[in-house]
Write a protein that holds these residues in place. Structure first.
Motif, PDB file in Angstrom:
ATOM      1  N   MET A 115       0.838  -1.175   0.000  1.00  0.00           N
ATOM      2  CA  MET A 115       0.000   0.000   0.000  1.00  0.00           C
ATOM      3  C   MET A 115       0.886   1.243   0.000  1.00  0.00           C
ATOM      4  O   MET A 115       1.813   1.339   0.782  1.00  0.00           O
ATOM      5  N   ILE A 116       0.588   2.177  -0.874  1.00  0.00           N
ATOM      6  CA  ILE A 116       1.335   3.436  -0.949  1.00  0.00           C
ATOM      7  C   ILE A 116       0.567   4.496  -0.168  1.00  0.00           C
ATOM      8  O   ILE A 116      -0.646   4.637  -0.323  1.00  0.00           O
ATOM      9  N   ARG A 117       1.292   5.232   0.681  1.00  0.00           N
ATOM     10  CA  ARG A 117       0.700   6.308   1.482  1.00  0.00           C
ATOM     11  C   ARG A 117       1.557   7.548   1.349  1.00  0.00           C
ATOM     12  O   ARG A 117       2.758   7.468   1.125  1.00  0.00           O
ATOM     13  N   LYS A 118       0.924   8.715   1.522  1.00  0.00           N
ATOM     14  CA  LYS A 118       1.656   9.975   1.577  1.00  0.00           C
ATOM     15  C   LYS A 118       1.038  10.799   2.685  1.00  0.00           C
ATOM     16  O   LYS A 118      -0.141  10.683   2.994  1.00  0.00           O
ATOM     17  N   GLY A 119       1.895  11.627   3.312  1.00  0.00           N
ATOM     18  CA  GLY A 119       1.388  12.467   4.385  1.00  0.00           C
ATOM     19  C   GLY A 119       2.506  13.132   5.152  1.00  0.00           C
ATOM     20  O   GLY A 119       3.668  13.108   4.745  1.00  0.00           O
ATOM     21  N   ALA A 120       2.119  13.720   6.293  1.00  0.00           N
ATOM     22  CA  ALA A 120       3.091  14.369   7.167  1.00  0.00           C
ATOM     23  C   ALA A 120       4.063  13.321   7.707  1.00  0.00           C
ATOM     24  O   ALA A 120       3.719  12.141   7.849  1.00  0.00           O
ATOM     25  N   ALA A 121       5.263  13.764   8.020  1.00  0.00           N
ATOM     26  CA  ALA A 121       6.323  12.847   8.456  1.00  0.00           C
ATOM     27  C   ALA A 121       5.910  12.027   9.675  1.00  0.00           C
ATOM     28  O   ALA A 121       6.155  10.819   9.712  1.00  0.00           O
ATOM     29  N   ASP A 122       5.262  12.657  10.659  1.00  0.00           N
ATOM     30  CA  ASP A 122       4.894  11.900  11.860  1.00  0.00           C
ATOM     31  C   ASP A 122       3.847  10.831  11.556  1.00  0.00           C
ATOM     32  O   ASP A 122       3.914   9.716  12.088  1.00  0.00           O
ATOM     33  N   ALA A 123       2.891  11.127  10.688  1.00  0.00           N
ATOM     34  CA  ALA A 123       1.877  10.140  10.313  1.00  0.00           C
ATOM     35  C   ALA A 123       2.493   8.983   9.526  1.00  0.00           C
ATOM     36  O   ALA A 123       2.165   7.814   9.757  1.00  0.00           O
ATOM     37  N   ILE A 124       3.401   9.302   8.618  1.00  0.00           N
ATOM     38  CA  ILE A 124       4.045   8.253   7.819  1.00  0.00           C
ATOM     39  C   ILE A 124       4.992   7.432   8.683  1.00  0.00           C
ATOM     40  O   ILE A 124       5.119   6.219   8.497  1.00  0.00           O
ATOM     41  N   GLU A 125       5.635   8.065   9.662  1.00  0.00           N
ATOM     42  CA  GLU A 125       6.496   7.315  10.569  1.00  0.00           C
ATOM     43  C   GLU A 125       5.682   6.259  11.314  1.00  0.00           C
ATOM     44  O   GLU A 125       6.109   5.106  11.435  1.00  0.00           O
ATOM     45  N   LYS A 126       4.500   6.615  11.785  1.00  0.00           N
ATOM     46  CA  LYS A 126       3.620   5.650  12.466  1.00  0.00           C
ATOM     47  C   LYS A 126       3.210   4.536  11.511  1.00  0.00           C
ATOM     48  O   LYS A 126       3.199   3.365  11.874  1.00  0.00           O
ATOM     49  N   PHE A 127       2.855   4.910  10.274  1.00  0.00           N
ATOM     50  CA  PHE A 127       2.485   3.929   9.258  1.00  0.00           C
ATOM     51  C   PHE A 127       3.628   2.944   9.011  1.00  0.00           C
ATOM     52  O   PHE A 127       3.414   1.726   8.963  1.00  0.00           O
ATOM     53  N   LEU A 128       4.842   3.473   8.881  1.00  0.00           N
ATOM     54  CA  LEU A 128       6.005   2.613   8.654  1.00  0.00           C
ATOM     55  C   LEU A 128       6.226   1.665   9.817  1.00  0.00           C
ATOM     56  O   LEU A 128       6.477   0.467   9.630  1.00  0.00           O
ATOM     57  N   GLN A 129       6.135   2.179  11.037  1.00  0.00           N
ATOM     58  CA  GLN A 129       6.333   1.355  12.229  1.00  0.00           C
ATOM     59  C   GLN A 129       5.291   0.247  12.302  1.00  0.00           C
ATOM     60  O   GLN A 129       5.610  -0.890  12.660  1.00  0.00           O
ATOM     61  N   GLN A 130       4.046   0.555  11.957  1.00  0.00           N
ATOM     62  CA  GLN A 130       2.981  -0.446  11.965  1.00  0.00           C
ATOM     63  C   GLN A 130       3.234  -1.557  10.951  1.00  0.00           C
ATOM     64  O   GLN A 130       2.719  -2.659  11.096  1.00  0.00           O
ATOM     65  N   ASN A 131       4.034  -1.235   9.934  1.00  0.00           N
ATOM     66  CA  ASN A 131       4.345  -2.214   8.893  1.00  0.00           C
ATOM     67  C   ASN A 131       5.761  -2.769   9.011  1.00  0.00           C
ATOM     68  O   ASN A 131       6.287  -3.338   8.065  1.00  0.00           O
ATOM     69  N   GLY A 132       6.396  -2.560  10.171  1.00  0.00           N
ATOM     70  CA  GLY A 132       7.713  -3.133  10.417  1.00  0.00           C
ATOM     71  C   GLY A 132       8.877  -2.323   9.878  1.00  0.00           C
ATOM     72  O   GLY A 132       9.992  -2.830   9.785  1.00  0.00           O
ATOM     73  N   GLY A 133       8.659  -1.068   9.518  1.00  0.00           N
ATOM     74  CA  GLY A 133       9.730  -0.232   8.977  1.00  0.00           C
ATOM     75  C   GLY A 133      10.050   0.928   9.898  1.00  0.00           C
ATOM     76  O   GLY A 133       9.491   1.060  10.985  1.00  0.00           O
TER      77      GLY A 133
END
Length: 76
Positions: free
Chosen positions: A1-19
């Motif tokens: 899944m591709i996402r775009k957004g503010a750095a803090d929101a994307i950081e949470k998204f990455l962490q939820q996906n193991g990144g």
């Protein structure tokens, strides 16, 4: 899944996906913000793909229109 957004929101998204949000991306986000732009981070699953630099362009007449509003008593 591709996402775009503010750095803090994307950081949470990455962490939820193991990144993680790489330091290089974080530094780019900070540089864009310091320059007055808006950074958008793009990620796919657990990987940051890059940063988009959004920048407003002041159109002719905007400054004088804003000054007129201030003279008329308008406040932000």
């Amino acid at each position: 899944m591709i996402r775009k957004g503010a750095a803090d929101a994307i950081e949470k998204f990455l962490q939820q996906n193991g990144g993680i949000l790489p330091n290089e991306v974080r530094a780019t986000v900070e540089a864009i913000a310091r320059s007055g732009g808006t950074p958008l981070v793009v990620a796919e699953n657990s990987r940051a793909l890059g940063v988009i630099h959004l920048k407003d362009i002041v159109k002719a007449g905007c400054v004088s229109a804003s000054l007129n509003c201030v003279r008329w008593g308008s406040r932000p």
